[in-house]
Scaffold this motif. Structure first.
Motif, short mmCIF file in Angstrom:
data_model
loop_
_atom_site.label_atom_id
_atom_site.label_comp_id
_atom_site.label_asym_id
_atom_site.label_seq_id
_atom_site.Cartn_x
_atom_site.Cartn_y
_atom_site.Cartn_z
N GLY A 1 42.98 -22.68 93.20
CA GLY A 1 43.70 -22.83 94.60
C GLY A 1 43.47 -21.39 95.15
O GLY A 1 43.98 -21.29 96.31
N ILE A 2 42.76 -20.83 94.97
CA ILE A 2 42.42 -19.16 95.28
C ILE A 2 41.14 -19.12 95.52
O ILE A 2 40.56 -19.16 96.86
CB ILE A 2 42.77 -18.12 94.40
N ALA A 3 40.04 -18.86 94.77
CA ALA A 3 38.63 -18.89 94.85
C ALA A 3 38.07 -20.38 94.78
O ALA A 3 37.91 -20.59 93.80
CB ALA A 3 38.18 -18.03 93.98
N SER A 4 37.94 -21.21 95.75
CA SER A 4 37.41 -22.42 95.62
C SER A 4 36.27 -22.47 96.32
O SER A 4 35.51 -21.44 96.49
CB SER A 4 38.38 -23.49 96.81
N LEU A 5 35.58 -23.81 95.85
CA LEU A 5 34.12 -23.90 96.21
C LEU A 5 33.71 -23.31 97.63
O LEU A 5 32.52 -23.05 97.81
CB LEU A 5 33.68 -25.27 95.78
N ASN A 6 34.40 -23.62 98.46
CA ASN A 6 34.14 -23.33 99.96
C ASN A 6 34.78 -21.90 100.32
O ASN A 6 34.65 -21.72 101.55
CB ASN A 6 34.57 -24.51 100.90
N ASN A 7 35.35 -21.06 99.39
CA ASN A 7 35.88 -20.10 99.84
C ASN A 7 35.95 -19.37 98.51
O ASN A 7 36.86 -18.72 98.14
CB ASN A 7 37.29 -19.84 100.60
N ALA A 8 34.56 -18.84 97.97
CA ALA A 8 34.49 -18.58 96.66
C ALA A 8 34.32 -16.86 96.30
O ALA A 8 34.10 -16.62 95.45
CB ALA A 8 33.33 -19.19 95.91
N LYS A 9 34.05 -16.22 97.40
CA LYS A 9 33.57 -14.85 97.50
C LYS A 9 34.79 -14.04 96.70
O LYS A 9 36.01 -13.96 97.31
CB LYS A 9 33.00 -14.33 98.53
N VAL A 10 34.27 -13.40 95.80
CA VAL A 10 35.44 -12.48 95.16
C VAL A 10 34.75 -10.89 94.99
O VAL A 10 33.64 -10.95 94.50
CB VAL A 10 35.73 -12.83 93.68
N ASP A 11 35.42 -9.85 95.42
CA ASP A 11 35.01 -8.75 95.48
C ASP A 11 35.64 -8.05 94.04
O ASP A 11 36.56 -8.28 93.60
CB ASP A 11 35.45 -7.86 96.63
N ILE A 12 34.68 -7.12 93.58
CA ILE A 12 34.80 -6.61 92.02
C ILE A 12 35.07 -5.17 92.36
O ILE A 12 34.00 -4.44 92.91
CB ILE A 12 33.96 -6.91 91.10
N VAL A 13 36.02 -4.30 92.10
CA VAL A 13 36.37 -3.09 92.57
C VAL A 13 36.77 -2.41 91.25
O VAL A 13 37.62 -2.81 90.40
CB VAL A 13 37.45 -2.80 93.49
N ALA A 14 36.10 -1.51 90.85
CA ALA A 14 36.03 -0.68 89.76
C ALA A 14 37.54 0.16 89.64
O ALA A 14 37.95 0.65 90.80
CB ALA A 14 35.06 0.67 89.50
N ASP A 15 37.98 0.29 88.33
CA ASP A 15 39.23 1.06 88.22
C ASP A 15 38.78 2.39 87.54
O ASP A 15 38.28 2.40 86.48
CB ASP A 15 39.99 0.20 87.05
N HIS A 16 39.07 3.57 88.21
CA HIS A 16 38.89 4.69 87.66
C HIS A 16 40.02 5.66 86.99
O HIS A 16 39.93 6.75 86.62
CB HIS A 16 38.63 5.68 88.98
N GLU A 17 41.18 4.78 86.67
CA GLU A 17 42.38 5.44 85.88
C GLU A 17 42.33 5.03 84.67
O GLU A 17 43.39 5.26 83.90
CB GLU A 17 43.62 5.06 86.84
#
Length: 632
Positions: free
Chosen positions: A76-92
C-alpha cells in the motif's frame, strides 16, 4: 576467533574520514550493506563492493541510495508502479562488520567481512520503516515529557530537580533470546519433551558437546561486538542427547537462552538483530540448527523474548535519575505508575505489533507461563519485589539499585519486530504520563486506580476491567473470571488485527506527533494479513496434510480388539473430516481455502481455530491408539 578484526564501528567514527582509514587498514572488509527494517521486521542485506562504496562515499553516507521497494514489505506504500525507496544511513548508532567464516580471503587470510550500516527507508520523501518509527516515537516521547515538565514544574519536585537541570531524557531497553537447537533432520517425541519439561530435567543444567561449544563461541563473539553478554543457559525445554559410536552427541533437542546488557532503545533493537545472526550462524557452524520460532513444537514450552524498557533523566551535572523509581514508600514514581497504566489501557492496539504471526499466538495460550492477560503485578508489599510470572507486564526492581527499576513486557517472541514493539510502548506510556501530570495525580491516587476492581469507574482506566493482580492468573482465576477481569485474549492473527477496528479510538495514541499515521497502520495490517493467509495455505495446511497421511492403521484385523478398532474409526473420521471432499460435503481444508478466496477472513479465523482443535484431538487419539497396540 581471528586477531586484528574490526567488529564494531562506534557512531563517533562513522564519518567519511574515519571510514576510509578503517577500510584501508582492513582489506578483508569487502562489502557494504545498508540495513533498513521494513514493517514486518525484515532487514535488507545487499552486497555493495567496498570499491564502489568508496568511489561515492559521500552519497552513501550523507545522501540517499535508491532501491526497489517491491523487495521490502511496505504494502500500500511501495507498490509496483511506485516502488522507488531511498535508503538513508543512520549515523547515531554503532555499525557492525559481519564476517563470513566459511569464506577466507586468500590475500589477508581472514574471513571476508561486510560492513552493515543501519539505515532508514524513505518513500516519496517520508520515512516508512520500523527503525524510523521507533526513532520518531522516542522524539515525540521526549518532547512531550519535557514540555510537561516545563508546564508542570511540580512534577519534578519528587526528584529534587528543576527543569533547567535537565540535559536529556534517555530511553533504555533490553531483550534476550530464547531458542531451540537441534541436530538437523532429527525429531524428538513430543511426549518425551513434555515429560522432561514437567520434571525440569533440562532447566539450567550443564551444556555438553557441540551445544556447549556453540554457546561459548556465541558469547565470546558477542563480547567482540561489545554486546556485553551476561549469561547463557539451558531453558526448561529439551531432552537428553544420545551418543553415537564415535562418542559424538546426536539427537540433540534443547532450549537455550542468551542474555546481554541493555542499551539505548534503537541500539538495543539493532543489537538484538545482530545477536540473532551471531547465534544462528555460530550454531550452524557447529552442525546444529537453531529456530527462533515462538512455538516450534506444540505441547512444549515456546520461546519468549521478554522486552525490558526504562527511562532516565540525564542532568547537566552528569548525574542520572531513573524516572520510574519511587522517591517515597511506593512501588513506583508517578511517571512509573502512569507508564504501566498507559500500556495496559491501550494494549489491545499494541498487541498486533507484538504478536503478528500464527506462530506467536500459538505460544500465547493459557499455561506454560504464557502472558495472555492484560494485567500487571507490582508485589505483595513495597519491600518485596514481584516474582509473578503469569502476568503481561512485570515490574523489575532492585531495592539496592534504584537505576535498575524497569518494566518487562513478557509477550514478545524472538521474531517480534522489536522496533515497532518499543515504539508503540513509548506512545502508550506517554499517553498515561500525560494523563497523570496534567491531572496532577500523586502516587497514592495512581496506585489506587491501577489496583481497582472491575466495575469501579476511574478517570483513565476502563470501568469494567482489572489491571493488577498478585495472584497466579491461571491457578487463581477460572476462564470466565480471566475474561471478565482482564479481557479476552485474541486466538488468531485476524482476531488480533481486529483490535484496530474494535478499539479504533485507541489508535490516536500512535498518531500523536505523526509517529504512526493511517497509511503506515494500514500497510502494517495488509502485510500481517498477507503473511497470515500465506502461512495457512503454503505451510500449515500442507504440513498438516503430511501429518494426517502419516497416521495409518497399525493393527492387524485378526489381532485387533474392539478398542483398537474403535480408536482407529475415530481417528479415520477426523482424517476424512479434515482432508476429504465428497459430492455432498467438503473437508475442512477445502472450506478454509474457499473462505480465503472469498476474503472472508472472519470465517478463516473461525475455521483455523476449529482446525487446530481437530489436529490436537487427532494427535491425542493416535497416541492413545498406538499405546494400546502390542505389535506394531
Amino acid at each position: 576467533m581471528y586477531k586484528d578484526l574490526v567488529y564494531v564501528i562506534p557512531k563517533e567514527k562513522c564519518s567519511e574520514e574515519s571510514l576510509k582509514k578503517i577500510l584501508a587498514e582492513h582489506p578483508e572488509i569487502k562489502f557494504v550493506s545498508l540495513v533498513g527494517i521494513d514493517l514486518s521486521g525484515n532487514d535488507t542485506d545487499e552486497k555493495i563492493p567496498v570499491k564502489l562504496f568508496l568511489e561515492d562515499i559521500n552519497t552513501f553516507l550523507n545522501g540517499a541510495v535508491q532501491t526497489d521497494g517491491s523487495s521490502v514489505v511496505l504494502p500500500g506504500i511501495a507498490s509496483l508502479n511506485n516502488a522507488k525507496v531511498d535508503i538513508v544511513a543512520d549515523h547515531e548508532v554503532n555499525w557492525f562488520v559481519d564476517y563470513n567464516y566459511e569464506f577466507i580471503d586468500p590475500f589477508t587470510n581472514k574471513p571476508v567481512g561486510t560492513l552493515r550500516i543501519p539505515s532508514f527507508l524513505f518513500h516519496e520523501g517520508r520515512a516508512v520503516d520500523s527503525r524510523y518509527i521507533l526513532k520518531n516515537s522516542i522524539r515525540h516521547f521526549k518532547n512531550t515529557l519535557l514540555d510537561l515538565f516545563k508546564k508542570y514544574p511540580g512534577s519534578l519536585a519528587a526528584y529534587g530537580i528543576k527543569y533547567e537541570d535537565i540535559d536529556d531524557l534517555v530511553p533504555t531497553s533490553a531483550t534476550e533470546l530464547e531458542f531451540w537447537v537441534k541436530t538437523p533432520d532429527e525429531k524428538a517425541v513430543v511426549e518425551e519433551l513434555s515429560t522432561s519439561q514437567v520434571l525440569q530435567e533440562q532447566y539450567w543444567t550443564r551444556t555438553k558437546g557441540a551445544v556447549r561449544t556453540a554457546m561459548e563461541q556465541s558469547l565470546l563473539l558477542m563480547e567482540e561486538y561489545d554486546l556485553e553478554p551476561e549469561m547463557g543457559h539451558k531453558e526448561v525445554g529439551g531432552v537428553k542427547a544420545k551418543m553415537d559410536e564415535s562418542g559424538r552427541l546426536t539427537h540433540i533437542m534443547e532450549q537455550l537462552e542468551i542474555d546481554w546488557k541493555y542499551s539505548t532503545s534503537i541500539q538495543a533493537a539493532d543489537n538484538e538483530l545482530l545477536a540473532r545472526t551471531i547465534i544462528k550462524e555460530t550454531f550452524r557452524r557447529n552442525g546444529l540448527d537453531v529456530t527462533f520460532q515462538a512455538k516450534p513444537i506444540d505441547g512444549v514450552a515456546g520461546s519468549g523474548e521478554h522486552t525490558h524498557i526504562g527511562m532516565a533523566i540525564k542532568l547537566k551535572n552528569g548525574k542520572r535519575i531513573n524516572l520510574f523509581t519511587a522517591t517515597k514508600e511506593h512501588y513506583l514514581s508517578v511517571i512509573g505508575y502512569a507508564s504501566v497504566m498507559g500500556v495496559l489501557k491501550n494494549y489491545e492496539v499494541i498487541n498486533p505489533f507484538v504478536s503478528a504471526t500464527n506462530d506467536s499466538l500459538r505460544r500465547l495460550k493459557p499455561g506454560f507461563e504464557a502472558p495472555v492477560c492484560i494485567v500487571t503485578s507490582l508485589g505483595h508489599s513495597v519491600d518485596m519485589p514481584s516474582r509473578n510470572r503469569t502476568i503481561l507486564m512485570g515490574l523489575i526492581r532492585d531495592l539496592e539499585n534504584p537505576l535498575a527499576t524497569r518494566f518487562e513486557l513478557r509477550a514478545p517472541n524472538p521474531y517480534t519486530n522489536t522496533y515497532l514493539c518499543l515504539a508503540t510502548l513509548y506512545m502508550a506510556m506517554i499517553d498515561g504520563i500525560t494523563y497523570a501530570i496534567t491531572k496532577e495525580k500523586d502516587e497514592d491516587a495512581l496506585l489506587d486506580e491501577l489496583s481497582k476492581k472491575p466495575g469501579k469507574e476511574t478517570d483513565y482506566l476502563e470501568k469494567d476491567r482489572a489491571y493488577r493482580t498478585e495472584e497466579d492468573v491461571f491457578e487463581d482465576f477460572n476462564d470466565e473470571e480471566r475474561v471478565k477481569y482482564f479481557g479476552k485474549a485474541p486466538a488468531t492473527v485476524y482476531e488480533n488485527l481486529s483490535a484496530f477496528d474494535k478499539y479504533s479510538n485507541k489508535l490516536k495514541i500512535f498518531k500523536a506527533g505523526d509517529v504512526l499515521n493511517d497509511k503506515l497502520i494500514e500497510s502494517f495490517k495488509l502485510a500481517v494479513t498477507k503473511r497470515w493467509i500465506t502461512e495457512i495455505t503454503g505451510r500449515i495446511i500442507p504440513n498438516y496434510s503430511d501429518e494426517i497421511r502419516s497416521y495409518k492403521m497399525l493393527h492387524s484385523l485378526d489381532k485387533a480388539l474392539d478398542l483398537d478398532v474403535s480408536n482407529w474409526m475415530a481417528i479415520n473420521n477426523i482424517r476424512y473430516y479434515l482432508m476429504k471432499d465428497t459430492y455432498t460435503s467438503k473437508g475442512l481444508f477445502t472450506r478454509i481455502k474457499e473462505a480465503i478466496e472469498a476474503k472472508d477472513y472472519s470465517k478463516v479465523s473461525m475455521l483455523q481455530l476449529e482446525l487446530d482443535a481437530k489436529m490436537k484431538e487427532l494427535r491425542e487419539l493416535y497416541a492413545s491408539y498406538k499405546k494400546n497396540l502390542l505389535d506394531i
